[in-house]
Design an enzyme around this catalytic site. Structure first.
Site, PDB file in Angstrom:
ATOM      1  N   HIS A   1     -12.381  -5.145   8.320  1.00 13.84           N
ATOM      2  CA  HIS A   1     -12.838  -4.913   7.256  1.00 13.84           C
ATOM      3  C   HIS A   1     -14.297  -4.020   6.647  1.00 13.84           C
ATOM      4  CE1 HIS A   1     -10.011  -8.062   6.323  1.00 13.84           C
ATOM      5  NE2 HIS A   1      -9.694  -7.380   5.357  1.00 13.84           N
TER       6      HIS A   1
ATOM      7  N   PHE B   1      -9.340  -1.654   0.807  1.00 16.59           N
ATOM      8  CA  PHE B   1     -10.384  -1.878   2.442  1.00 16.59           C
ATOM      9  C   PHE B   1     -10.149  -0.484   2.937  1.00 16.59           C
ATOM     10  CE2 PHE B   1     -11.744  -5.788   1.366  1.00 16.59           C
ATOM     11  CZ  PHE B   1     -12.749  -6.002   1.551  1.00 16.59           C
ATOM     12  N   ALA B   2     -10.893   0.001   3.768  1.00 19.14           N
ATOM     13  CA  ALA B   2     -10.638   1.541   4.852  1.00 19.14           C
ATOM     14  C   ALA B   2      -9.323   1.084   5.587  1.00 19.14           C
ATOM     15  CB  ALA B   2     -11.639   2.364   5.140  1.00 19.14           C
ATOM     16  N   ASP B   3      -9.921   0.285   5.882  1.00 23.23           N
ATOM     17  CA  ASP B   3      -8.947  -0.528   7.184  1.00 23.23           C
ATOM     18  C   ASP B   3      -7.183  -0.829   7.108  1.00 23.23           C
ATOM     19  OD1 ASP B   3     -11.450  -2.120   8.724  1.00 23.23           O
ATOM     20  OD2 ASP B   3     -11.525  -2.293   6.386  1.00 23.23           O
ATOM     21  N   PHE B   4      -6.801  -0.763   5.685  1.00 22.04           N
ATOM     22  CA  PHE B   4      -5.826  -0.728   4.813  1.00 22.04           C
ATOM     23  C   PHE B   4      -5.039   0.149   5.026  1.00 22.04           C
ATOM     24  CE2 PHE B   4      -7.166  -4.288   2.141  1.00 22.04           C
ATOM     25  CZ  PHE B   4      -7.563  -5.280   3.462  1.00 22.04           C
TER      26      PHE B   4
ATOM     27  N   GLU C   1       0.912  -1.309   0.088  1.00 19.17           N
ATOM     28  CA  GLU C   1       0.227  -0.090   0.032  1.00 19.17           C
ATOM     29  C   GLU C   1       1.024   1.736  -0.370  1.00 19.17           C
ATOM     30  OE1 GLU C   1      -1.121  -2.491   1.314  1.00 19.17           O
ATOM     31  OE2 GLU C   1      -2.644  -3.076   1.150  1.00 19.17           O
TER      32      GLU C   1
END
Lengths: 333, 328
Positions: free
Chosen positions: B133, B87-90, B64
């Protein structure tokens, strides 16, 4: 091993310019160190001792090739052709600074010289270099990017992501690892289990080389080869340049963690002194000419200080300028 | 004269916007994980590889920071990249490139450059994604000067705001609500249909209560407002659409009229979008308020896996309805 032979692809003027640039960086940083009380920021990182890398590397690329820099960026800025008056003014936080006093020492950048900025985050330059190289490739511009980083950044995840991506896409990047032996107070032999950090390149299927002499010509030749390779579509190379940071990590650092003996030992390997001897030996310059260069250099620096002193402080009414390029639309309904 | 529209899902509206902008401007390209052959984790970019080729639909390894480094670096030298973080989580593994680089470059380099990058991020609950997620991180980025934060709630706005994001010269983080991906709506086919940032959208008009909602909570609020109409309670449902810049004026004008405010968002409550909106109204519209402000959020808890647990913590129409009645 230092090469005694001067490269034939550089003219006499260009060879002398390498000396001039290294000396300019050295004297500039000496002046900054002397003026630290007036500058006030404890976070000014000087490049003294490492001049051969920026100067040798930037001599190996074209004016419109790019570089990304580090928190220790004054040397890169000067080597890439940045103006020292606007550099000095920036370090002093003046309106006449290259970033209008918004960035300071750790963010000096001159985009008109393709110098894409010093960067306060260790390891953040290489990922940005990917995008610059990719853009150049997509636009068929035939440009290369030198991304400078240190032995500290060598252990950052971002760097490894970047080397891998550069390698699979064969991006025209030269990863220039300035191993100055310390990440602030942490010695490189503590931080990494290997002797030569260029070994890391193997894991990414790229060539890795170590230059263990603090020598501007050796840097120039090695980088030049990597630049030609990259320009011909060969992809990235990792080049580790072993060097030494003469001063502390930054202006606030009392530097008690390194022995005087160690520092003196490295000062004996001064890249500027060594190159001067080489130039005299090759009869490109004589002592009188050297004196003239030294005087000119000091004069340039004196002038930059004068200009800086005359430059106004940034107008506080402009403190919110440049956060965004496009005005924030707040139309309402 | 009515505009020509087509009914499509949210994710198709985003794809259409990207496709049109890629045709219009050669400097636009896509970068991210599994966006080509697979078509993106939520199929937003399906078919684009075939149409534009691997040079402009650039698939990356799982890196990322390198993805965003590529996007931000390319934007610094004049490209208009669109990066997808799956995913926003990443976002947690690549905050550096967003917060310290993209957001800061224009200012800290004294306005020498801008960074016209668009960062697309699917977010929110509804797919049994559990704790890593499903998160809603949009409020984090409101706290970073230099970023623009966009959060559309339906297909029409997805298209119009995505086009504005791509054309904007500043870094834009574009939050795509997963539930809104599958919501169908009429989307204008005009290739120059754009929606300016900083303009809230009013879905219903009313004099009794103002409901400000974002993402999936907009639909829940509309359902609640429709139900409340049966009891003769008129709610004004407002979606700010862009969190930075925030259209304070539309919100304050509505509160001036209703005197009552409920703010609903899917993020957990502490330091959420609702916290900021409530603070704006408390600070700049206190004189209009006839009752306390109510904030409806997910409680401060990691998102659970089991659907009945997840459902229990996410605000919904029923909860909104009940709270509107508390204010009346």
């Amino acid at each position: 091993m230092s090469s005694d032979e001067l490269p034939k692809d550089l003219s006499s003027d260009e060879l002398i310019n390498l000396y001039k640039k290294m000396l300019l960086i050295r004297e500039f940083e000496q002046r900054i160190t002397k003026d630290v009380g007036r500058i006030k920021s404890p976070l000014v990182h000087t490049y003294t001792g490492e001049e051969a890398i920026a100067v040798g590397a930037c001599a190996a690329i074209n004016e419109d090739d790019y570089i990304t820099s580090t928190h220790r960026g004054h040397g890169h800025f000067i080597a890439k052709g940045g103006n020292i008056n606007s550099l000095m003014a920036e370090i002093y936080g003046k309106e006449g600074g290259i970033c209008k006093g918004r960035g300071g020492s750790m963010h000096v950048a001159d985009f008109s010289k393709y110098m894409l900025g010093a960067n306060g985050i260790v390891g953040a330059g290489p990922p940005l270099a990917l995008g610059v190289a990719l853009a150049s490739k997509m636009r068929n511009e035939d440009k290369v990017v030198l991304t400078f980083f240190g032995d500290g950044a060598a252990n950052q995840g971002m760097l490894h992501e970047s080397m891998n991506l550069a390698a699979i896409w064969k991006l025209p990047i030269i990863f220039v690892l300035e191993n100055n032996m310390y990440g602030w107070s942490t010695p490189v032999h503590y931080a990494t289990p290997i002797k030569d950090l260029s070994l890391r390149a193997q894991g990414y299927g790229m060539k890795g080389l170590t230059i263990d002499v603090n020598d501007v010509i050796e840097v120039y030749k090695t980088i030049k080869e990597a630049v030609d390779f990259a320009r011909n579509g060969g992809g990235p190379t990792l080049i580790e340049c072993k060097t030494y940071r003469w001063g502390g990590q930054m202006t606030m650092d009392a530097d008690k963690y390194r022995s005087t003996e160690e520092k003196e030992e490295w000062k004996k390997k001064c890249p500027i002194e060594a190159y001067k001897i080489k130039l005299i030996k090759s009869e490109l310059i004589d002592k009188a000419f050297i004196q003239k260069i030294e005087e000119d250099t000091l004069e340039q620096i004196e002038l930059s200080v004068k200009i800086t002193k005359k430059s106004p402080k940034p107008d506080t009414n402009t403190v919110l300028d440049d956060i965004y390029k496009n005005p924030m639309n707040l139309g309402g309904n | 004269m009515g505009e020509e529209t087509k009914t499509m899902r949210g994710l198709e509206a985003i794809r259409l916007a990207i496709e049109e902008e890629m045709e219009r401007d050669e400097s636009v390209f896509l970068i991210g994980e599994d966006i080509g052959r697979f078509g993106g984790a939520f199929f937003v970019t399906e078919g684009l590889l075939e149409k534009f080729g691997p040079e402009r639909i650039r698939e990356t390894p799982i890196s990322e920071n390198a993805i965003l480094g590529c996007a931000v670096g390319a934007a610094m030298v004049g490209m208009r990249p669109i990066a997808e973080i799956m995913f926003a989580d990443f976002l947690t593994v690549c905050m550096e490139m967003i917060v310290n680089q993209a957001a800061k470059a224009s200012y800290m380099y004294g306005g020498q450059i801008s960074v016209p990058v668009t960062i697309r991020v699917p977010f929110g609950t509804g797919i049994m994604g559990a704790a890593q997620h499903s998160q809603s991180f949009e409020s984090w980025f409101m706290h970073v000067p230099g970023l623009k934060v966009v959060l559309p709630s339906d297909a029409r706005d997805f298209k119009g705001l995505m086009k504005t994001a791509i054309r904007d010269d500043d870094p834009v983080i574009f939050f795509e609500n997963k539930r809104a991906y599958y919501l169908t709506g009429d989307v204008p086919l005009d290739k120059d249909f754009t929606i300016p940032f900083g303009q809230a959208r009013k879905f219903t008009e009313g004099d009794d209560v103002t409901i400000v909602a974002t993402g999936a909570m907009v639909q829940e609020s509309i359902i609640a407002a429709t139900k409340l109409k049966e009891d003769n309670i008129q709610c004004e449902v407002i979606d700010p659409r862009t969190l930075v810049p925030m259209d304070k004026k539309t919100i304050l004008n509505s509160v001036e009229k209703t005197g009552k405010l409920i703010v609903v968002d899917e993020g957990c409550k502490t330091c959420s979008v609702s916290a900021e909106i409530a603070a704006i109204v408390a600070e700049e519209g206190f004189q209009f308020l006839k009752n306390r402000i109510i904030r409806l959020n997910t409680p401060d808890v990691p998102i659970p896996y089991s659907p009945n647990l997840e459902k229990a913590i996410i605000p919904n129409a029923k909860l909104i309805q009940g709270n509107v009645k508390k204010l009346i």
